[in-house]
Design an enzyme around this catalytic site. Sequence first.
Site, PDB file in Angstrom:
ATOM      1  N   GLY A  17       0.825  -1.217   0.000  1.00  0.00           N
ATOM      2  CA  GLY A  17       0.000   0.000   0.000  1.00  0.00           C
ATOM      3  C   GLY A  17       0.854   1.259   0.000  1.00  0.00           C
ATOM      4  O   GLY A  17       0.544   2.238   0.665  1.00  0.00           O
ATOM      5  N   ARG A  20       1.011   5.955  -1.778  1.00  0.00           N
ATOM      6  CA  ARG A  20       0.803   7.306  -1.240  1.00  0.00           C
ATOM      7  C   ARG A  20       0.877   7.213   0.285  1.00  0.00           C
ATOM      8  O   ARG A  20       1.159   6.163   0.854  1.00  0.00           O
ATOM      9  CB  ARG A  20      -0.557   7.838  -1.671  1.00  0.00           C
ATOM     10  N   TYR A 185     -13.187  -1.390  10.870  1.00  0.00           N
ATOM     11  CA  TYR A 185     -11.780  -0.949  10.857  1.00  0.00           C
ATOM     12  C   TYR A 185     -11.099  -1.270  12.179  1.00  0.00           C
ATOM     13  O   TYR A 185     -10.014  -1.855  12.212  1.00  0.00           O
ATOM     14  CB  TYR A 185     -11.757   0.554  10.574  1.00  0.00           C
ATOM     15  N   THR A 188     -10.270  -4.920  12.777  1.00  0.00           N
ATOM     16  CA  THR A 188      -9.085  -5.415  12.054  1.00  0.00           C
ATOM     17  C   THR A 188      -7.803  -4.937  12.725  1.00  0.00           C
ATOM     18  O   THR A 188      -6.819  -5.658  12.789  1.00  0.00           O
ATOM     19  CB  THR A 188      -9.073  -4.956  10.579  1.00  0.00           C
ATOM     20  N   ILE A 218      -2.731  10.931  11.688  1.00  0.00           N
ATOM     21  CA  ILE A 218      -1.581  11.340  10.876  1.00  0.00           C
ATOM     22  C   ILE A 218      -2.108  12.025   9.616  1.00  0.00           C
ATOM     23  O   ILE A 218      -3.007  11.507   8.945  1.00  0.00           O
ATOM     24  CB  ILE A 218      -0.689  10.130  10.499  1.00  0.00           C
TER      25      ILE A 218
HETATM   26  N1  LIG Z   1      -3.544   8.265   8.393  1.00  0.00           N
HETATM   27  C1  LIG Z   1      -3.855   7.961   9.619  1.00  0.00           C
HETATM   28  O1  LIG Z   1      -4.234   8.829  10.425  1.00  0.00           O
HETATM   29  C2  LIG Z   1      -3.753   6.531  10.101  1.00  0.00           C
HETATM   30  C3  LIG Z   1      -3.991   6.283  11.460  1.00  0.00           C
HETATM   31  C4  LIG Z   1      -3.900   4.995  11.941  1.00  0.00           C
HETATM   32  C5  LIG Z   1      -3.557   3.946  11.079  1.00  0.00           C
HETATM   33  N2  LIG Z   1      -3.330   4.197   9.763  1.00  0.00           N
HETATM   34  C6  LIG Z   1      -2.997   3.046   8.910  1.00  0.00           C
HETATM   35  O2  LIG Z   1      -1.855   3.332   8.133  1.00  0.00           O
HETATM   36  C7  LIG Z   1      -1.968   2.702   6.842  1.00  0.00           C
HETATM   37  C8  LIG Z   1      -1.815   3.754   5.744  1.00  0.00           C
HETATM   38  O3  LIG Z   1      -2.780   4.767   5.898  1.00  0.00           O
HETATM   39  P1  LIG Z   1      -2.830   6.073   4.963  1.00  0.00           P
HETATM   40  O4  LIG Z   1      -3.373   7.171   5.782  1.00  0.00           O
HETATM   41  O5  LIG Z   1      -1.538   6.244   4.274  1.00  0.00           O
HETATM   42  O6  LIG Z   1      -3.987   5.627   3.938  1.00  0.00           O
HETATM   43  P2  LIG Z   1      -4.033   5.511   2.340  1.00  0.00           P
HETATM   44  O7  LIG Z   1      -5.423   5.171   1.977  1.00  0.00           O
HETATM   45  O8  LIG Z   1      -3.422   6.707   1.722  1.00  0.00           O
HETATM   46  O9  LIG Z   1      -3.067   4.289   2.055  1.00  0.00           O
HETATM   47  C9  LIG Z   1      -3.500   2.967   2.002  1.00  0.00           C
HETATM   48  C10 LIG Z   1      -2.910   2.330   0.767  1.00  0.00           C
HETATM   49  O10 LIG Z   1      -3.281   0.947   0.742  1.00  0.00           O
HETATM   50  C11 LIG Z   1      -3.612   0.616  -0.592  1.00  0.00           C
HETATM   51  N3  LIG Z   1      -4.462  -0.573  -0.619  1.00  0.00           N
HETATM   52  C12 LIG Z   1      -5.771  -0.667  -0.266  1.00  0.00           C
HETATM   53  N4  LIG Z   1      -6.197  -1.929  -0.483  1.00  0.00           N
HETATM   54  C13 LIG Z   1      -5.143  -2.642  -0.954  1.00  0.00           C
HETATM   55  C14 LIG Z   1      -4.962  -3.988  -1.351  1.00  0.00           C
HETATM   56  N5  LIG Z   1      -5.974  -4.874  -1.355  1.00  0.00           N
HETATM   57  N6  LIG Z   1      -3.725  -4.387  -1.749  1.00  0.00           N
HETATM   58  C15 LIG Z   1      -2.711  -3.498  -1.787  1.00  0.00           C
HETATM   59  N7  LIG Z   1      -2.824  -2.201  -1.447  1.00  0.00           N
HETATM   60  C16 LIG Z   1      -4.024  -1.786  -1.038  1.00  0.00           C
HETATM   61  C17 LIG Z   1      -4.304   1.860  -1.139  1.00  0.00           C
HETATM   62  O11 LIG Z   1      -4.329   1.885  -2.548  1.00  0.00           O
HETATM   63  C18 LIG Z   1      -3.446   2.961  -0.541  1.00  0.00           C
HETATM   64  O12 LIG Z   1      -2.372   3.326  -1.371  1.00  0.00           O
HETATM   65  C19 LIG Z   1      -3.322   1.999   6.841  1.00  0.00           C
HETATM   66  O13 LIG Z   1      -3.147   0.640   7.228  1.00  0.00           O
HETATM   67  C20 LIG Z   1      -4.107   2.738   7.899  1.00  0.00           C
HETATM   68  O14 LIG Z   1      -5.121   1.951   8.469  1.00  0.00           O
HETATM   69  C21 LIG Z   1      -3.428   5.474   9.262  1.00  0.00           C
END
Ligand SMILES: NC(=O)c1ccc[n+]([C@@H]2O[C@H](COP(=O)([O-])OP(=O)(O)OC[C@H]3O[C@@H](n4cnc5c(N)ncnc54)[C@H](O)[C@@H]3O)[C@@H](O)[C@H]2O)c1
Length: 280
Positions: A17, A20, A185, A188, A218
């Site tokens: 993932g 981005r 969410y 998981t 974040i």
């Molecule tokens: N941003 C936050 O505040 C935050 C907080 C807690 C946890 N997280 C976790 O951090 C991680 C990244 O979050 P983010 O904010 O960068 O979100 P984001 O949506 O920008 O990034 C998630 C990425 O996962 C990819 N993805 C989705 N399904 C997929 C699949 N089946 N196979 C491969 N790639 C897949 C998407 O295309 C995307 O690029 C996630 O696991 C999210 O749950 C984020």
Amino acid sequence: MSSWANMLEGKVAVVTGASRGLGRADALALAEAGADVVITDILIESDDDSKQEAQKLGPLSQVLQSTKVVYAEKTAQEIQAMGRRSFAIKMDVTDLEQVKEVFAKVKEEFGSLDILVNNAGTLDHTAQIEKQRDDFWERDLKVNLTGAYNCAKAVWPYMKEQGWGRIINMASVAGTLGGFGQSSYSTTKSGLLGFTKSLALEGARHGINVNAIVPGIIATEAFKMGNPKMNERMIERTAFKRPGEPEDIANAITFLCSDKAKYITGIGLNVSGGIELFTF
Ligand SMILES: NC(=O)c1ccc[n+]([C@@H]2O[C@H](COP(=O)([O-])OP(=O)(O)OC[C@H]3O[C@@H](n4cnc5c(N)ncnc54)[C@H](O)[C@@H]3O)[C@@H](O)[C@H]2O)c1
């Protein structure tokens, strides 16, 4: 004693993932610390099918795809410009066979597979239980939980054979504190913490350390597209009264992947600006 500079020199990392957001920042930080990094995602700029993939993934991915917030190949080029090896490749974490194929290619091209960052996740909807879409419930479990399981299972034989490995699972404070309207969410993300501890126990005898990062709020594109009022409330709960930056997560991951963290396994490291603290 290893030095802090280039502390991941010679290591090969795969980030899921990573088109981005946090995945992209993690990939850049690992490369800055010396690792070769493979960028994987279901959305890749040059992929003709990416519109369909975005459709499958849900509303957020559709918007990001249409606004071209997909940087997998650009990120790989940035890493190459740092003098590290890198390529971007489409990989759906829910497809175990595809994951196995990609990992075999990484091993063949780069010679090892030392670090796995299970970052791919879905954070595109909130709904209270009665309005929770069943297909989104299933999808969240499949991507966030089964996806991490698939990748860990596929990488394990390589790490075991090498006698060295690092797996980082991306959890969330939604998994430790719960999240209003986030039943799928947060389920998981809690699950990933149990998964991390079990794998840490199994991995220790093989030199495989398994840890989770527990991010708070974040400021990624995904977060910025969330409900502004809800975001404000969450920011207000942090001790710093501001969201974290993707680099805050990437720095913690880089440390946990290094030999500096060789005695750390099975933890969920909060990088959350103190959102879980009782403030008044
Ligand atoms: N941003 C936050 O505040 C935050 C907080 C807690 C946890 N997280 C976790 O951090 C991680 C990244 O979050 P983010 O904010 O960068 O979100 P984001 O949506 O920008 O990034 C998630 C990425 O996962 C990819 N993805 C989705 N399904 C997929 C699949 N089946 N196979 C491969 N790639 C897949 C998407 O295309 C995307 O690029 C996630 O696991 C999210 O749950 C984020």
